[in-house]
Design a protein around this motif. Structure first.
Motif, mmCIF file in Angstrom:
data_model
loop_
_atom_site.group_PDB
_atom_site.id
_atom_site.type_symbol
_atom_site.label_atom_id
_atom_site.label_comp_id
_atom_site.label_asym_id
_atom_site.label_seq_id
_atom_site.Cartn_x
_atom_site.Cartn_y
_atom_site.Cartn_z
ATOM 1 N N VAL A 8 0.708 -1.149 0.101
ATOM 2 C CA VAL A 8 0.078 -0.109 0.054
ATOM 3 C C VAL A 8 0.892 1.211 -0.143
ATOM 4 O O VAL A 8 1.749 1.501 0.752
ATOM 5 C CB VAL A 8 -1.112 -0.076 1.245
ATOM 6 N N VAL A 9 0.713 2.078 -0.981
ATOM 7 C CA VAL A 9 1.134 3.389 -0.928
ATOM 8 C C VAL A 9 0.243 4.450 -0.318
ATOM 9 O O VAL A 9 -0.864 4.660 -0.791
ATOM 10 C CB VAL A 9 1.767 3.868 -2.090
ATOM 11 N N ILE A 10 0.780 5.036 0.765
ATOM 12 C CA ILE A 10 -0.137 6.358 1.404
ATOM 13 C C ILE A 10 0.316 7.408 0.674
ATOM 14 O O ILE A 10 1.566 7.963 1.360
ATOM 15 C CB ILE A 10 -0.259 5.942 2.992
ATOM 16 N N VAL A 11 -0.353 8.139 -0.007
ATOM 17 C CA VAL A 11 -0.041 9.512 -0.190
ATOM 18 C C VAL A 11 -0.848 10.590 0.663
ATOM 19 O O VAL A 11 -1.963 10.444 0.416
ATOM 20 C CB VAL A 11 -0.440 9.756 -1.743
ATOM 21 N N THR A 12 -0.320 11.232 1.450
ATOM 22 C CA THR A 12 -0.818 12.123 2.423
ATOM 23 C C THR A 12 -0.454 13.525 2.098
ATOM 24 O O THR A 12 0.865 14.043 1.963
ATOM 25 C CB THR A 12 -0.637 11.683 3.795
ATOM 26 N N LEU A 20 4.180 2.140 2.176
ATOM 27 C CA LEU A 20 5.197 3.177 1.834
ATOM 28 C C LEU A 20 4.383 4.546 1.998
ATOM 29 O O LEU A 20 3.218 4.938 1.760
ATOM 30 C CB LEU A 20 5.526 2.955 0.411
ATOM 31 N N VAL A 21 5.028 5.295 2.666
ATOM 32 C CA VAL A 21 4.423 6.811 2.718
ATOM 33 C C VAL A 21 5.027 7.906 1.698
ATOM 34 O O VAL A 21 6.309 7.908 1.779
ATOM 35 C CB VAL A 21 4.458 7.396 4.310
ATOM 36 N N VAL A 22 4.092 8.535 0.922
ATOM 37 C CA VAL A 22 4.760 9.733 0.153
ATOM 38 C C VAL A 22 4.005 11.146 0.744
ATOM 39 O O VAL A 22 2.666 11.079 0.964
ATOM 40 C CB VAL A 22 4.197 9.407 -1.239
ATOM 41 N N ALA A 23 4.960 11.887 1.211
ATOM 42 C CA ALA A 23 4.383 13.037 1.792
ATOM 43 C C ALA A 23 5.363 14.308 1.749
ATOM 44 O O ALA A 23 6.341 14.356 1.102
ATOM 45 C CB ALA A 23 4.411 12.816 3.418
ATOM 46 N N ALA A 32 9.162 21.046 7.272
ATOM 47 C CA ALA A 32 9.335 22.514 7.263
ATOM 48 C C ALA A 32 10.872 22.821 7.248
ATOM 49 O O ALA A 32 11.316 23.830 6.852
ATOM 50 C CB ALA A 32 8.623 23.270 8.088
ATOM 51 N N SER A 33 11.452 22.122 7.850
ATOM 52 C CA SER A 33 12.996 22.253 8.227
ATOM 53 C C SER A 33 13.759 21.973 6.917
ATOM 54 O O SER A 33 14.720 22.516 6.865
ATOM 55 C CB SER A 33 13.531 21.149 9.249
ATOM 56 N N GLY A 34 13.035 21.333 6.112
ATOM 57 C CA GLY A 34 13.891 21.325 4.629
ATOM 58 C C GLY A 34 14.837 20.145 4.673
ATOM 59 O O GLY A 34 15.537 19.660 3.682
ATOM 60 N N GLY A 35 14.824 19.534 5.775
ATOM 61 C CA GLY A 35 15.660 18.046 5.974
ATOM 62 C C GLY A 35 14.778 16.961 5.631
ATOM 63 O O GLY A 35 13.827 17.112 5.097
ATOM 64 N N PRO A 36 15.358 15.704 6.232
ATOM 65 C CA PRO A 36 14.701 14.501 5.715
ATOM 66 C C PRO A 36 13.198 14.430 6.582
ATOM 67 O O PRO A 36 12.476 13.662 6.062
ATOM 68 C CB PRO A 36 15.527 13.538 6.198
ATOM 69 N N CYS A 40 6.895 6.352 11.110
ATOM 70 C CA CYS A 40 6.599 5.353 11.589
ATOM 71 C C CYS A 40 7.759 4.504 11.496
ATOM 72 O O CYS A 40 8.376 4.201 10.287
ATOM 73 C CB CYS A 40 5.500 4.810 10.842
ATOM 74 N N PRO A 41 8.238 3.564 12.704
ATOM 75 C CA PRO A 41 9.324 2.934 12.595
ATOM 76 C C PRO A 41 9.142 1.904 11.509
ATOM 77 O O PRO A 41 8.197 1.287 11.730
ATOM 78 C CB PRO A 41 9.642 2.336 13.926
ATOM 79 N N GLY A 42 10.255 1.393 10.735
ATOM 80 C CA GLY A 42 9.938 0.446 9.786
ATOM 81 C C GLY A 42 9.200 0.778 8.574
ATOM 82 O O GLY A 42 9.040 -0.175 7.659
ATOM 83 N N VAL A 43 8.735 2.099 8.457
ATOM 84 C CA VAL A 43 7.746 2.202 7.392
ATOM 85 C C VAL A 43 8.713 3.138 6.368
ATOM 86 O O VAL A 43 9.074 4.370 6.924
ATOM 87 C CB VAL A 43 6.688 2.962 7.699
ATOM 88 N N ARG A 44 9.063 2.944 5.173
ATOM 89 C CA ARG A 44 9.787 4.087 4.624
ATOM 90 C C ARG A 44 8.915 5.046 4.084
ATOM 91 O O ARG A 44 7.789 4.966 3.835
ATOM 92 C CB ARG A 44 10.095 3.278 3.385
ATOM 93 N N THR A 45 9.492 6.349 3.984
ATOM 94 C CA THR A 45 8.843 7.568 3.576
ATOM 95 C C THR A 45 9.632 8.233 2.373
ATOM 96 O O THR A 45 10.782 8.642 2.506
ATOM 97 C CB THR A 45 8.672 8.458 4.833
ATOM 98 N N VAL A 46 8.668 8.688 1.380
ATOM 99 C CA VAL A 46 9.307 9.480 0.376
ATOM 100 C C VAL A 46 8.913 10.682 0.498
ATOM 101 O O VAL A 46 7.506 10.832 0.660
ATOM 102 C CB VAL A 46 8.907 8.842 -1.041
ATOM 103 N N ARG A 47 9.619 11.838 0.602
ATOM 104 C CA ARG A 47 9.345 13.304 0.983
ATOM 105 C C ARG A 47 9.509 13.976 -0.394
ATOM 106 O O ARG A 47 10.392 13.724 -1.175
ATOM 107 C CB ARG A 47 10.132 13.705 1.984
ATOM 108 N N ILE A 48 8.429 14.746 -0.720
ATOM 109 C CA ILE A 48 8.176 15.582 -1.859
ATOM 110 C C ILE A 48 8.642 17.000 -1.600
ATOM 111 O O ILE A 48 8.351 17.366 -0.586
ATOM 112 C CB ILE A 48 6.915 15.439 -2.275
ATOM 113 N N PRO A 49 9.308 17.669 -2.228
ATOM 114 C CA PRO A 49 9.665 19.119 -2.112
ATOM 115 C C PRO A 49 8.432 19.961 -2.023
ATOM 116 O O PRO A 49 7.549 19.650 -2.420
ATOM 117 C CB PRO A 49 10.633 19.458 -3.183
ATOM 118 N N SER A 50 8.501 20.902 -0.803
ATOM 119 C CA SER A 50 7.305 21.340 -0.746
ATOM 120 C C SER A 50 7.562 22.865 -0.211
ATOM 121 O O SER A 50 8.651 23.372 0.047
ATOM 122 C CB SER A 50 6.497 20.932 0.631
#
Length: 377
Positions: free
Chosen positions: A3-7, A36-39, A43-47, A53-63
């Protein structure tokens, strides 16, 4: 299932969309699924690892920050959404509060032939009315376009189901929100905290949430004038400076999270929510889990949560005098407060995130089964 969670929002953000997405990812992982989370990037600009969530990979989109409301981040156009769906070999896409990033997730899912479940969480039409005085029709057009493309839309309350159907959104089903009944518990009532908040033994009336125009926290102004009452406001947001002047005598604590937030909830005598645009209203449910009687507007999510005259009192939306009178009635009757608090706790004890998460998986399975049937036909 994969499941990909796009939030639209995710921790370290503190709001209903972020919290629900986090709990969904956690539950899926605990049940042996592969989320997998896509979010948007933090705000910090970091990762943006804090709160993930521990053990769940997150893909961060520039914002970028939303103009006038920097606590809210809006994802920029990016090919990373479609790439994430492909790389994860998603069986299903979960769109949390889709509007900007979620719309891109929906488009990518459609191109790739992946089933999608859209979770309605924010009354964007109400926000448009509050912030710009217009734009409700445009907001509903956007929402209808995104949700109509989904295999199923999940709404958190009966009022939200009715609104979506009235505006032409198809395939709407009810999926409420869970609450951590261990963290939010009457046993966390803290005498030392109560003395710090109300050193003269006042009745403690609390609001917890964002300080933003749509929350209408200024409706507590009449409550601030009640003798023997201390208003405590927990949270932050763009309305904070204005509210400090509008609520004389109120104590503003700033944001609180985790076990500290649970102590604040349980240490209240009455919880008041003032916003009329809540599709669910998680803080009402957390107050009930904490054994605290609730005053809330008779609109949106609170209609499902608060049993008037049993777990709390419902008042006309936007009516400061009605809020004051409800608090006054509860202040006059400790027995009534205790009864409402106990009934509220009993009402939410079965609404754990585990129970609600399993219901969500049932919705996923229903969507996948319908897709298989359609393909076979």
């Amino acid at each position: 299932m994969r499941v990909v969670i796009v939030t639209e929002s995710y921790p370290p953000d503190v709001n209903g969309v972020a919290h629900c997405a986090h709990q969904t990812a956690r539950h899926l992982a605990e049940r042996g699924h592969d989320p997998l989370v896509v979010a948007p990037a933090a705000a910090s600009g970091g990762p943006g690892r804090t709160g993930e969530c521990p053990g769940v990979r997150t893909v961060r989109i520039p914002s970028l920050p939303l103009p006038g409301y920097p606590q809210v981040r809006v994802a920029l156009p990016s090919r990373r959404v479609a790439a994430a769906l492909t790389a994860h070999r998603a069986d299903l896409v979960h769109l949390a509060g889709p509007f900007v990033l979620g719309a891109r997730g929906m488009a990518a899912a459609a191109r790739l032939g992946i089933p999608a479940v859209a979770v309605y969480q924010t009354d964007l039409a109400g926000y448009a009315r509050t912030y710009v005085g217009t734009g409700e029709a445009a907001a509903w057009r956007r929402l209808r376009a995104v949700h109509s493309a989904a295999d199923r839309t999940l709404a958190p309350s009966g009022a939200a189901v009715r609104d979506l159907r009235a505006h032409g959104v198809p395939r709407v089903r009810l999926w409420p929100r869970g609450v951590d009944t261990v963290r939010f518990h009457p046993g966390h009532r803290d005498g030392a905290l109560r003395r710090a908040l109300a050193p003269h033994g006042e009745l403690i009336v609390g609001y917890v949430g964002r300080l933003a125009p749509e929350k209408r926290v200024g409706l507590l102004s009449e409550v601030c004038r009640l003798a023997g009452v201390r208003v405590v406001v927990v949270g932050d947001g763009p309305s904070g400076p204005h509210l400090a002047g509008a609520l004389p005598g109120a104590l503003f604590t700033g944001p609180r999270t985790g076990p500290e937030l649970a102590r604040y909830f349980a240490s209240l005598d009455v919880f008041v929510h003032t916003g009329p645009f809540e599709t669910f209203c998680q803080t009402v449910q957390e107050a009930m889990a904490s054994g605290v009687p609730v005053v809330a507007p008779a609109a949106g999510g609170p209609l499902d949560l608060v049993a008037h005259g049993s777990t709390g009192l419902l008042v006309p939306p936007g009516d400061a005098a009605a809020v004051r009178d409800a608090v006054r009635a509860l202040a006059a009757s400790p027995a009534r407060r205790a009864a409402y608090g106990a009934a509220g706790r009993a009402a939410v004890e079965g609404r754990t995130w585990t129970a609600v998460g399993d219901r969500l998986i049932g919705h996923y399975e229903g969507v996948l089964a319908a897709r298989r049937t359609a393909v076979a036909a």
